[in-house]
Design an enzyme around this catalytic site. Structure first.
Site, mmCIF file in Angstrom:
data_model
loop_
_atom_site.group_PDB
_atom_site.id
_atom_site.type_symbol
_atom_site.label_atom_id
_atom_site.label_comp_id
_atom_site.label_asym_id
_atom_site.label_seq_id
_atom_site.Cartn_x
_atom_site.Cartn_y
_atom_site.Cartn_z
ATOM 1 N N ARG A 62 -25.664 -38.096 -16.365
ATOM 2 C CA ARG A 62 -24.572 -39.058 -16.144
ATOM 3 C C ARG A 62 -25.010 -40.483 -16.483
ATOM 4 O O ARG A 62 -24.248 -41.256 -17.036
ATOM 5 C CB ARG A 62 -24.125 -39.044 -14.679
ATOM 6 C CG ARG A 62 -23.293 -37.856 -14.330
ATOM 7 C CD ARG A 62 -22.319 -38.178 -13.186
ATOM 8 N NE ARG A 62 -21.449 -37.038 -13.016
ATOM 9 C CZ ARG A 62 -21.666 -36.080 -12.128
ATOM 10 N NH1 ARG A 62 -22.693 -36.153 -11.315
ATOM 11 N NH2 ARG A 62 -20.857 -35.058 -12.051
ATOM 12 N N ARG A 64 -27.183 -38.991 -1.943
ATOM 13 C CA ARG A 64 -25.770 -38.645 -1.727
ATOM 14 C C ARG A 64 -25.542 -37.139 -1.836
ATOM 15 O O ARG A 64 -24.723 -36.576 -1.116
ATOM 16 C CB ARG A 64 -24.930 -39.387 -2.773
ATOM 17 C CG ARG A 64 -23.457 -39.290 -2.587
ATOM 18 C CD ARG A 64 -22.719 -40.238 -3.494
ATOM 19 N NE ARG A 64 -23.028 -39.993 -4.913
ATOM 20 C CZ ARG A 64 -22.557 -40.736 -5.901
ATOM 21 N NH1 ARG A 64 -21.799 -41.766 -5.646
ATOM 22 N NH2 ARG A 64 -22.851 -40.453 -7.151
ATOM 23 N N LYS A 108 -19.843 -48.532 -6.839
ATOM 24 C CA LYS A 108 -18.546 -49.103 -7.229
ATOM 25 C C LYS A 108 -17.383 -48.415 -6.526
ATOM 26 O O LYS A 108 -16.361 -49.048 -6.304
ATOM 27 C CB LYS A 108 -18.377 -49.112 -8.745
ATOM 28 C CG LYS A 108 -18.180 -47.764 -9.365
ATOM 29 C CD LYS A 108 -18.013 -47.886 -10.865
ATOM 30 C CE LYS A 108 -18.275 -46.587 -11.588
ATOM 31 N NZ LYS A 108 -17.930 -45.328 -10.939
ATOM 32 N N ARG A 156 -13.886 -45.530 -19.319
ATOM 33 C CA ARG A 156 -15.300 -45.176 -19.486
ATOM 34 C C ARG A 156 -15.705 -45.172 -20.942
ATOM 35 O O ARG A 156 -16.884 -44.989 -21.241
ATOM 36 C CB ARG A 156 -15.536 -43.783 -18.913
ATOM 37 C CG ARG A 156 -16.181 -43.759 -17.541
ATOM 38 C CD ARG A 156 -16.407 -42.315 -17.215
ATOM 39 N NE ARG A 156 -17.313 -41.987 -16.178
ATOM 40 C CZ ARG A 156 -17.030 -41.939 -14.887
ATOM 41 N NH1 ARG A 156 -15.866 -42.337 -14.451
ATOM 42 N NH2 ARG A 156 -17.913 -41.507 -14.026
ATOM 43 N N ARG A 168 -23.951 -34.781 -3.690
ATOM 44 C CA ARG A 168 -22.723 -33.992 -3.790
ATOM 45 C C ARG A 168 -23.075 -32.694 -4.478
ATOM 46 O O ARG A 168 -24.143 -32.567 -5.058
ATOM 47 C CB ARG A 168 -21.707 -34.742 -4.654
ATOM 48 C CG ARG A 168 -20.667 -35.464 -3.874
ATOM 49 C CD ARG A 168 -19.526 -35.948 -4.730
ATOM 50 N NE ARG A 168 -19.879 -36.252 -6.084
ATOM 51 C CZ ARG A 168 -19.695 -37.437 -6.653
ATOM 52 N NH1 ARG A 168 -19.211 -38.424 -5.949
ATOM 53 N NH2 ARG A 168 -19.979 -37.624 -7.923
HETATM 54 P P1 AMP Z 1 -17.101 -40.428 -10.969
HETATM 55 O O1 AMP Z 1 -16.805 -40.043 -9.568
HETATM 56 O O2 AMP Z 1 -16.388 -41.657 -11.418
HETATM 57 O O3 AMP Z 1 -18.574 -40.487 -11.276
HETATM 58 O O4 AMP Z 1 -16.504 -39.245 -11.884
HETATM 59 C C1 AMP Z 1 -16.952 -37.912 -11.748
HETATM 60 C C2 AMP Z 1 -16.735 -37.148 -13.042
HETATM 61 O O5 AMP Z 1 -15.336 -37.151 -13.378
HETATM 62 C C3 AMP Z 1 -17.412 -37.747 -14.271
HETATM 63 O O6 AMP Z 1 -18.755 -37.335 -14.376
HETATM 64 C C4 AMP Z 1 -16.549 -37.193 -15.392
HETATM 65 O O7 AMP Z 1 -16.838 -35.843 -15.646
HETATM 66 C C5 AMP Z 1 -15.163 -37.251 -14.792
HETATM 67 N N1 AMP Z 1 -14.477 -38.548 -15.064
HETATM 68 C C6 AMP Z 1 -14.056 -39.476 -14.154
HETATM 69 N N2 AMP Z 1 -13.476 -40.515 -14.754
HETATM 70 C C7 AMP Z 1 -13.519 -40.241 -16.072
HETATM 71 C C8 AMP Z 1 -13.116 -40.948 -17.228
HETATM 72 N N3 AMP Z 1 -12.538 -42.157 -17.146
HETATM 73 N N4 AMP Z 1 -13.330 -40.368 -18.437
HETATM 74 C C9 AMP Z 1 -13.908 -39.172 -18.547
HETATM 75 N N5 AMP Z 1 -14.339 -38.467 -17.509
HETATM 76 C C10 AMP Z 1 -14.154 -38.989 -16.275
#
Ligand code: AMP
Length: 190
Positions: free
Chosen positions: A145, A132, A18, A93, A134
């Site tokens: 996750r 990936r 996404k 989320r 990271r």
């Molecule tokens: P992502 O790159 O979207 O997978 O986000 C990486 C990490 O950032 C997630 O595993 C959360 O720890 C934090 N994070 C990003 N967006 C949110 C959100 N809307 N609510 C809570 N934590 C978030």
């Protein structure tokens, strides 16, 4: 492209692509892509107060609390470059975050136009996430996750469907095919 939705949420599990699709869609619609995960990682890299607050949470795969996320997102959406529209990647989320977003947009006289769900089978999600790699992508964190996504974020799907916002796209295709399917789904609804 014809006139289509301009306030869009992209929904998908970690590894669904996404982030890539949000960037491509925003470029096609000439609007902003906003990734909350990227914003938080940038804050960590910059060593800001926010970064220090969220670093261990990001590394663990847990979610940052809703109040902190509301501050991050409201500040970003209030900026001039977000007024034409946006593709949100990684927010909301939780159902509480959705309520916050709806309230924020409502105050500004806007509403959410569309939610695009990018669906990918779990085996493929794990394969992609491992590829990936990271710093925060250990297998354990990846699985956590995915569980957190299922628990907190998947319930949003019903809510979006009830409101007539949801379009679901098969994300298990090439990047270009997924991008085309997303754009077509938004044009149909325009
Ligand atoms: P992502 O790159 O979207 O997978 O986000 C990486 C990490 O950032 C997630 O595993 C959360 O720890 C934090 N994070 C990003 N967006 C949110 C959100 N809307 N609510 C809570 N934590 C978030």
């Amino acid at each position: 492209m014809v006139d289509v939705a301009k306030r869009i949420v992209l929904l998908g599990a970690p590894g669904s692509g996404k982030g890539t699709q949000a960037a491509l869609l925003a470029e096609a619609l000439e609007i902003l892509a906003i990734s909350t995960g990227e914003m938080l990682r940038a804050a960590v890299a910059a060593g800001s107060e926010l970064g220090e607050q969220v670093e261990s949470i990001l590394n663990s795969g847990d979610l940052v609390d809703d109040a902190t996320m509301a501050d991050v997102v409201s500040e970003r959406l209030a900026r001039a470059d977000a007024q034409r529209g946006f593709v949100l990647d990684g927010y909301p989320r939780t159902v509480a975050q959705f309520d916050t977003l709806a309230a924020m947009l409502g105050e500004a006289g806007y509403s959410l136009d569309a939610v695009v769900q990018v669906e990918v089978p779990e085996t493929e999600l794990v394969r992609r996430a491992l590829a990936r790699q990271r710093a925060d992508d250990t297998k354990e964190v990846i699985m956590k996750r995915l569980r957190i996504y299922e628990e907190n974020t998947a319930p949003l799907v019903d809510l979006y469907r009830e409101r007539g916002l949801l379009r679901t796209i098969d994300g298990d295709q090439s990047i270009g095919a997924v991008a085309a399917a997303i754009q077509a789904s938004l044009e149909e609804a325009a």
